[in-house]
Design a protein around this motif. Structure first.
Motif, short mmCIF file in Angstrom:
data_model
loop_
_atom_site.label_atom_id
_atom_site.label_comp_id
_atom_site.label_asym_id
_atom_site.label_seq_id
_atom_site.Cartn_x
_atom_site.Cartn_y
_atom_site.Cartn_z
N SER A 1 0.84 -1.20 0.00
CA SER A 1 0.00 0.00 0.00
C SER A 1 0.87 1.25 0.00
N PHE A 2 1.97 1.20 0.74
CA PHE A 2 2.91 2.31 0.78
C PHE A 2 3.48 2.59 -0.61
N LEU A 3 3.69 1.52 -1.39
CA LEU A 3 4.23 1.66 -2.74
C LEU A 3 3.15 2.01 -3.76
N GLY A 4 1.90 2.09 -3.31
CA GLY A 4 0.82 2.48 -4.21
C GLY A 4 0.15 1.32 -4.92
N LEU A 5 0.46 0.08 -4.51
CA LEU A 5 -0.10 -1.09 -5.18
C LEU A 5 -1.23 -1.73 -4.39
N GLY A 6 -1.42 -1.31 -3.15
CA GLY A 6 -2.47 -1.89 -2.32
C GLY A 6 -3.71 -1.03 -2.31
N SER A 7 -4.11 -0.61 -1.12
CA SER A 7 -5.29 0.25 -0.99
C SER A 7 -5.10 1.54 -1.78
N GLN A 8 -6.17 2.02 -2.35
CA GLN A 8 -6.13 3.24 -3.14
C GLN A 8 -6.94 4.34 -2.44
N PRO A 9 -6.59 5.61 -2.68
CA PRO A 9 -7.33 6.72 -2.07
C PRO A 9 -8.82 6.62 -2.43
N PRO A 10 -9.71 7.00 -1.51
CA PRO A 10 -9.46 7.65 -0.21
C PRO A 10 -9.41 6.68 0.97
N SER A 11 -8.96 5.47 0.76
CA SER A 11 -8.92 4.46 1.82
C SER A 11 -8.10 4.96 3.02
N PRO A 12 -8.52 4.62 4.25
CA PRO A 12 -7.76 5.01 5.45
C PRO A 12 -6.66 4.02 5.81
N ASP A 13 -6.27 3.20 4.85
CA ASP A 13 -5.20 2.22 5.08
C ASP A 13 -3.96 2.90 5.66
N TRP A 14 -3.39 2.29 6.71
CA TRP A 14 -2.25 2.91 7.39
C TRP A 14 -1.04 3.04 6.48
N GLY A 15 -0.80 2.04 5.64
CA GLY A 15 0.34 2.12 4.73
C GLY A 15 0.18 3.26 3.74
N LEU A 16 -1.01 3.41 3.23
CA LEU A 16 -1.28 4.51 2.30
C LEU A 16 -1.15 5.86 3.01
N ALA A 17 -1.60 5.93 4.27
CA ALA A 17 -1.50 7.18 5.03
C ALA A 17 -0.04 7.54 5.29
N ILE A 18 0.78 6.53 5.60
CA ILE A 18 2.21 6.79 5.82
C ILE A 18 2.87 7.28 4.54
N SER A 19 2.50 6.66 3.41
CA SER A 19 3.06 7.06 2.12
C SER A 19 2.70 8.50 1.79
N THR A 20 1.44 8.86 2.03
CA THR A 20 1.01 10.24 1.78
C THR A 20 1.71 11.21 2.72
N GLY A 21 1.86 10.81 3.97
CA GLY A 21 2.48 11.68 4.95
C GLY A 21 3.94 11.95 4.70
N ILE A 22 4.63 11.01 4.04
CA ILE A 22 6.05 11.19 3.73
C ILE A 22 6.27 12.45 2.88
N LYS A 23 5.30 12.76 2.03
CA LYS A 23 5.44 13.93 1.15
C LYS A 23 5.48 15.23 1.95
N TYR A 24 4.85 15.18 3.14
CA TYR A 24 4.75 16.41 3.94
C TYR A 24 5.42 16.22 5.31
N ILE A 25 6.45 15.37 5.34
CA ILE A 25 7.05 14.99 6.62
C ILE A 25 7.62 16.19 7.38
N SER A 26 8.18 17.17 6.68
CA SER A 26 8.75 18.32 7.38
C SER A 26 7.68 19.32 7.81
N ARG A 27 6.58 19.36 7.08
CA ARG A 27 5.52 20.31 7.39
C ARG A 27 4.50 19.75 8.38
N ALA A 28 4.17 18.46 8.20
CA ALA A 28 3.14 17.84 9.04
C ALA A 28 3.55 16.41 9.39
N PRO A 29 4.50 16.24 10.30
CA PRO A 29 5.00 14.89 10.62
C PRO A 29 3.94 13.98 11.21
#
Length: 281
Positions: A218-246
């Motif tokens: 899911s983190f790699l984008g092959l599992g759950s797809q948006p807007p799923s609340p999957d934790w792996g997908l959420a971590i992947s999305t959060g990495i983009k904004y890690i400095s702004r919104a850790p």
């Protein structure tokens, strides 16, 4: 309540690993079951508190890039984690037990052929094989679980095969043969019940790996797809904004560690309770 049940409950109570793991998993199950009541918002509801709202008294886990409440999304994500664990365990057991019983019971060319398939699956790196399967059958959570399960069943097959080889010539199996029981009945009614304790321990110990592998995809984008609340997908999305919104990656990551830790502890506890060698120690 009879004496045997009292003794079993007392042994469970004394086992710290089992009790802590049980409490952790019970809390996750309750969160998943009552997510509609516990979560203050729908996990898809946007702009409930503005984008990138830091954690505060109103939004305990803050909000994400679309203004969705992260606490609600983490709570609903527990349902996905449990679904992954349940479906993954069922598929892995069905394949692994069937192959292991056939190998150990029939032997000869059946054992050689299926053991070769098992060893081939076992030796290929799991993530690479799962990526290949997902690429073929398509993205999505269910496809990801199937892909992971088609990789992870080999460990069950090897264990069941070894147990079956040690049981197939024992007196109670020979007695079943003498009474005209079919091969299927001998495997299911005579051999399988004696393997169940080992399978319970294996499932509880392997489930964290299944959850982590599915989360990775899911983190790699092959599992759950948006807007799923999957934790792996959420971590992947959060990495983009890690400095702004850790907090976007922090809280789903904590939830993932918490859940897998619970499965690991309860697996260790079940191993201590069900493994006769561990009991003797």
């Amino acid at each position: 309540m009879n004496k045997k049940w009292k003794e079993t409950l007392y042994e469970c109570w004394k086992n710290k690993n089992f009790m802590i793991g049980f409490i952790i998993l019970l809390s996750v199950i309750l969160l998943a079951a009552f997510a509609d009541i516990i979560a203050p918002y729908e996990y898809t509801e946007q702009n409930v508190g503005g984008r990138f709202q830091a954690p505060d008294a109103d939004f305990w886990f803050g909000t994400d890039d679309l203004g969705r409440d992260m606490f609600s999304r983490v709570i609903y994500g527990s349902r996905i984690a449990l679904w992954v664990a349940f479906l993954g365990a069922i598929i892995q057991l069905l394949i692994g037990v069937a192959v292991g019983l056939a190998c150990g019971f029939f032997g000869k060319w059946v054992d050689r052929g299926l053991s070769f398939l098992t060893d081939l699956t076992w030796c290929i790196p799991g993530t690479i094989l799962a990526l290949a399967v997902v690429t073929m059958i398509g993205k999505g959570l269910t496809n990801t679980i199937i892909a992971i399960s088609l990789v992870a069943w080999a460990s069950y097959a090897r264990t069941v095969r070894a147990k079956t080889l040690s049981l197939r010539n024992m007196a109670f199996v020979e007695t079943g043969k003498a009474f005209g029981e079919t091969n299927t009945a001998l495997m299911v009614r005579y051999i399988l019940p004696n393997i169940i304790p080992s399978l319970i321990v294996m499932v509880s110990l392997n489930l964290p790996g299944t959850i982590m592998s599915t989360t990775t995809l899911s983190f790699l984008g092959l599992g759950s797809q948006p807007p799923s609340p999957d934790w792996g997908l959420a971590i992947s999305t959060g990495i983009k904004y890690i400095s702004r919104a850790p907090w976007l990656s922090l809280f789903p990551g904590i939830a993932l560690v918490y859940t897998t830790f619970g499965f690991n502890l309860i697996g260790e506890g079940l191993r201590d309770l069900l493994d006769p060698h561990m009991k003797s120690q």
